[in-house]
Design an enzyme around this catalytic site. Structure first.
Site, PDB file in Angstrom:
ATOM      1  N   ASP A   1      32.356  56.800  31.269  1.00 46.44           N
ATOM      2  CA  ASP A   1      31.260  56.729  30.300  1.00 46.44           C
ATOM      3  C   ASP A   1      30.135  55.830  30.830  1.00 46.44           C
ATOM      4  O   ASP A   1      30.328  55.043  31.770  1.00 46.44           O
ATOM      5  CB  ASP A   1      31.814  56.177  28.979  1.00 46.44           C
ATOM      6  CG  ASP A   1      31.026  56.621  27.761  1.00 46.44           C
ATOM      7  OD1 ASP A   1      29.912  57.151  27.926  1.00 46.44           O
ATOM      8  OD2 ASP A   1      31.532  56.414  26.640  1.00 46.44           O
TER       9      ASP A   1
ATOM     10  N   ASP B   1      27.732  63.767  21.985  1.00 47.79           N
ATOM     11  CA  ASP B   1      28.482  63.042  20.958  1.00 47.79           C
ATOM     12  C   ASP B   1      28.418  63.769  19.623  1.00 47.79           C
ATOM     13  O   ASP B   1      29.091  63.375  18.675  1.00 47.79           O
ATOM     14  CB  ASP B   1      27.930  61.621  20.800  1.00 47.79           C
ATOM     15  CG  ASP B   1      28.630  60.644  21.736  1.00 47.79           C
ATOM     16  OD1 ASP B   1      29.653  61.018  22.339  1.00 47.79           O
ATOM     17  OD2 ASP B   1      28.140  59.508  21.875  1.00 47.79           O
TER      18      ASP B   1
HETATM   19  C1  DGJ Z   1      30.195  57.256  24.006  1.00 49.31           C
HETATM   20  C2  DGJ Z   1      30.973  58.519  24.209  1.00 49.31           C
HETATM   21  O1  DGJ Z   1      30.118  59.619  24.266  1.00 49.31           O
HETATM   22  C3  DGJ Z   1      31.991  58.652  23.099  1.00 49.31           C
HETATM   23  O2  DGJ Z   1      32.671  59.871  23.224  1.00 49.31           O
HETATM   24  C4  DGJ Z   1      32.918  57.496  23.154  1.00 49.31           C
HETATM   25  O3  DGJ Z   1      33.658  57.519  24.354  1.00 49.31           O
HETATM   26  C5  DGJ Z   1      32.145  56.193  23.037  1.00 49.31           C
HETATM   27  N1  DGJ Z   1      31.097  56.131  24.002  1.00 49.31           N
HETATM   28  C6  DGJ Z   1      33.044  55.010  23.207  1.00 49.31           C
HETATM   29  O4  DGJ Z   1      32.372  53.845  23.250  1.00 49.31           O
END
Ligand code: DGJ
Length: 734
Positions: A476, A546
């Site tokens: 991430d 997301d």
């Molecule tokens: C952003 C990601 O896109 C989410 O799926 C998740 O992993 C969060 N970060 C966690 O902080």
């Protein structure tokens, strides 16, 4: 022969396309053609030469000749007042540059780009590469333009290398990867992908107006807002007909994608590293390599353009053991628990997931340091003592005992000010000494432009990935770059920081993915904030957004599919009401939308009623039978909800046309609306197909012409048709 050469003219042939460039009598490199396939011809005489007022001529040339009015192949100013592809400051402080042809060579295959991601070949017979060297005689600066032509794809990979053969340093301010001048009667529109967090990559079709128009990123990452891709179209180009030109940048940092319509109607389209904030000192003897731009032409609309990108990127950009493998069905605990979990809670979720057919459990954010919210611990990659009292290896073993593989979330490029790492090395983050840096999600970016920081992150990652039986990593990255400076770098070199960061990131990714080839890596940046071809070179799939709502995902996945294959787009079934937009959709619809990607779940199954778990089990079992087709088949976008009064539809067809899956999703139901007919594409017109879901047979041509009937239904209703070709037209159902 993909590359033909005659009279200082090169014809670069794809199966249905040709790109032509030539050296004119003055030694300038000109663009001849990019479009439908041509037999070789004398293109140098196509464009009549005429005088244009206020368009200057290079010294010694008649006033009918001006760089301002030609179709330039790599414009460098010198009387061309349009946007240059290259701009620099010479040792004498001037920006003079006069690039003329020096030499060329053609080689079979495709060499790798040092330190940068790029498309590749597995056999030298798959492609030929032309390298053309231009020189600025007074300074000794050499510019090598590289073109790889793929035999099987209408795609051209372009990049540029600058080599300083002089005795003084020069400062590069702009070195784009590709610039093409298209003639007046070609494209009338351009297509860009724009958006924001949770609504990435929305297509926008804009008329090309006189002057400049562009999209870019200055975020240090490709970003959610704009995309390193541009497509040119004619006003009447559709999914299935008309010309479409695509330019996609294999790069994950700041980019510029721009168009300039000249006063005389030529369209200059450019793509490369964003010159904003970029300045690179090129010392004598040193070279600078640009990222690669992948140019695709289709004379059969946007659908064919996308399929060329899909095949090329799926098979010759993505790499590693997982490239061609069926991706595991995973459950991610993020939307199920956020930071609020214990090992017992996770294992209860894992048990439920195993029972519905999930294959891999992903432990998301919050498992390390003392991280119970997003304010701490990035950089301290040791298990949270209260959440994992027995450590990470034991947790992985407990998952294995349940029959699940173990996946782990990491955010390796970041550091929290509240972390042991930051306290030990406050200078290791991107910041301007003496100024307080901006925070994004309470965190700072580790300065990967510095080798010692890359080294530290690499050894930390190795320790984490060896500490447990990890089979998948979600990598991430949750903030963009501000305060762009690198501690200790000389003032004259500070303009290199953002690009050097990306080079450091790529080096880190190369080392980690080579050291752990069995691990499936998924890239992520707050969803799809760094969904780009550069990251796909290291990680064959990306968390698309997301936003996990099935209806919002229709547009996001459709936009993403303009360039990227379904196997690269992670998509999950999540809870209802949806956590991002509070919408409630049927489970079957969520499953069909998630199936059109690297499929997974992201919800608290322990709270689902028994009948939903039973339905989910059936949906997952069905998905398993579709998985090879969905991951390796060819996508045809049939209808877009935005344009087709609330119905999105697409189909995925096996490369040998033996099987297809057609999916239609209604967004909002319409009272007393028109009949909804879904016409699949890409089938074998002479074959008969059996719909395995209804047991009805349909001739292929009728399916494509008369279509399938999508009955009225409520909001968010979806339907699938699974078509299997029968052995022959006379075959009966068995
Ligand atoms: C952003 C990601 O896109 C989410 O799926 C998740 O992993 C969060 N970060 C966690 O902080």
């Amino acid at each position: 022969m993909p590359i033909e050469f005659r009279d200082l003219t090169w014809y670069l042939h794809g199966p249905n396309s040709t790109y032509v460039l030539f050296v004119d009598p003055s030694g300038y490199l000109q663009h001849g053609h990019w479009g439908s396939r041509l037999a070789a011809g004398d293109l140098a005489h196509w464009r009549p030469i005429r005088h244009r007022a206020f368009s200057p001529s290079p010294a010694g040339h008649p006033d009918t000749y001006s760089l301002d009015t030609v179709q330039a192949e790599f414009p460098a100013g010198g009387g061309d007042f349009r946007l240059p592809a290259i701009e620099l400051v010479q040792a004498d402080g001037t920006r003079a540059l006069d690039l003329r042809y020096l030499s060329h060579r053609t080689t079979p295959g495709k060499p790798p780009l040092a330190g940068l991601p790029a498309t590749y070949v597995e056999a030298t017979t798959e492609a030929d590469t032309l390298e053309l060297v231009l020189i600025d005689q007074p300074s000794g600066l050499e510019v090598t333009l590289s073109y790889t032509v793929f035999r099987a794809h209408d795609a051209l990979a372009r990049s540029v290398r600058i080599h300083n053969t002089g005795t003084t340093s020069v400062q590069l301010l702009r070195v784009l990867s590709a610039s093409v001048d298209l003639p007046e009667d070609s494209a009338t529109h351009w297509l860009q992908l724009h958006g924001a967090w949770a609504r990435e990559r929305t297509p926008a079709l804009c008329p090309i107006h006189p002057g400049m128009q562009s999209v870019e990123s200055r975020r240090g990452a490709s970003g959610h807002g704009h995309h390193p891709f541009i497509s040119l179209l004619r006003g009447d180009t559709t999914e299935t007909a008309g010309p479409a030109w695509g330019l996609s940048l294999v790069y994950s940092g700041n980019f510029l994608a721009g168009i300039e319509r000249s006063p005389y109607g030529l369209t200059r389209v450019q793509l490369g590293i964003n010159p904003a904030g970029f300045a690179w000192q090129l010392e004598p003897g040193a070279s600078f390599q640009t990222p690669e731009a992948v140019l695709v032409f289709s004379e059969r609309g946007l659908g064919a353009l996308s399929r060329t990108y899909h095949t090329l990127y799926r098979t010759r950009l993505c790499r590693g053991q997982h490239r061609d493998r069926e991706r595991p069905i995973l459950i991610n605990n993020w939307e199920a628990t956020y930071f609020n979990f214990t090992e017992e809670r996770l294992l209860a979720l894992a048990r439920c997931a195993r029972d519905v057919g999930v294959e891999l459990f992903v432990l998301d954010d919050g498992w390390f340091g003392h991280r119970d919210n997003d304010k701490s611990s990035l950089g301290d990659w040791t298990p949270h003592p209260a959440k994992f009292p027995d450590g990470m290896r034991r947790f992985g073993e407990k998952l294995a005992e349940l029959g699940l593989q173990f996946g782990l979330w990491l955010e390796p490029e970041m550091v929290s000010p509240d972390s042991d790492l930051y306290r030990a090395h406050p200078d290791w983050c991107i910041h301007v000494p003496g100024r307080a840096p901006a925070l994004g999600r309470h965190q700072l970016i580790l300065d990967l432009s510095r080798p010692e920081v890359v080294e530290h992150v690499f050894s930390t990652l190795c320790a984490v990935l060896k500490s447990a039986p990890v089979r998948y990593v979600k990598w991430d990255m949750n903030r963009n770059m501000t305060d762009v400076a690198s501690f200790g770098r000389a003032p004259a070199n500070q303009g290199e920081t953002a690009h050097r960061y990306i080079l450091g990131l790529y080096q880190l990714l190369e080392r980690v993915t080579q050291a752990f080839p069995h691990i499936l890596f998924e890239s992520c940046s707050g969803g799809g904030g760094r969904f780009d071809p550069g990251m796909l070179f290291y990680m064959p799939q990306t968390w698309t957004s997301d936003n996990s709502d099935a209806i919002a995902r229709l547009a996001i996945q459709e936009g993403t599919s303009l360039i990227y294959p379904l196997s690269a787009m992670a998509a999950h079934i999540s809870a209802v009401p949806n956590h991002q937009n509070h919408r409630t959709t049927p489970l079957a619809t969520r499953a069909l939308v998630a199936a059109t990607g690297a499929f997974g779940l992201e919800l608290d199954l322990t709270e689902l009623p028994a009948e939903d778990l039973t339905a989910l089990r059936r949906l997952i079992d069905r998905y398993k039978t579709w998985r090879p087709l969905l991951q390796h088949g060819e996508l045809h976008r049939l209808q877009s909800a935005a344009a087709a009064r609330g119905v999105s539809a697409w189909c995925v067809v096996a490369p040998d046309q033996s099987e297809a899956l057609v999916i239609a999703v209604r967004t909002l139901a319409e009272s007393n609306g028109p009949w909804r007919i879904i016409r699949p594409q890409g089938l074998d017109p002479a074959a008969t197909y059996l719909d395995l879901l209804t047991q009805q047979t349909h001739p292929g041509d009728q399916l494509m012409v008369a279509g399938l009937f999508f009955p009225d239904g409520p909001d968010f209703h979806a339907q699938a048709w699974h078509l299997r070709r029968l052995a022959s037209a006379s075959a009966t159902i068995t």
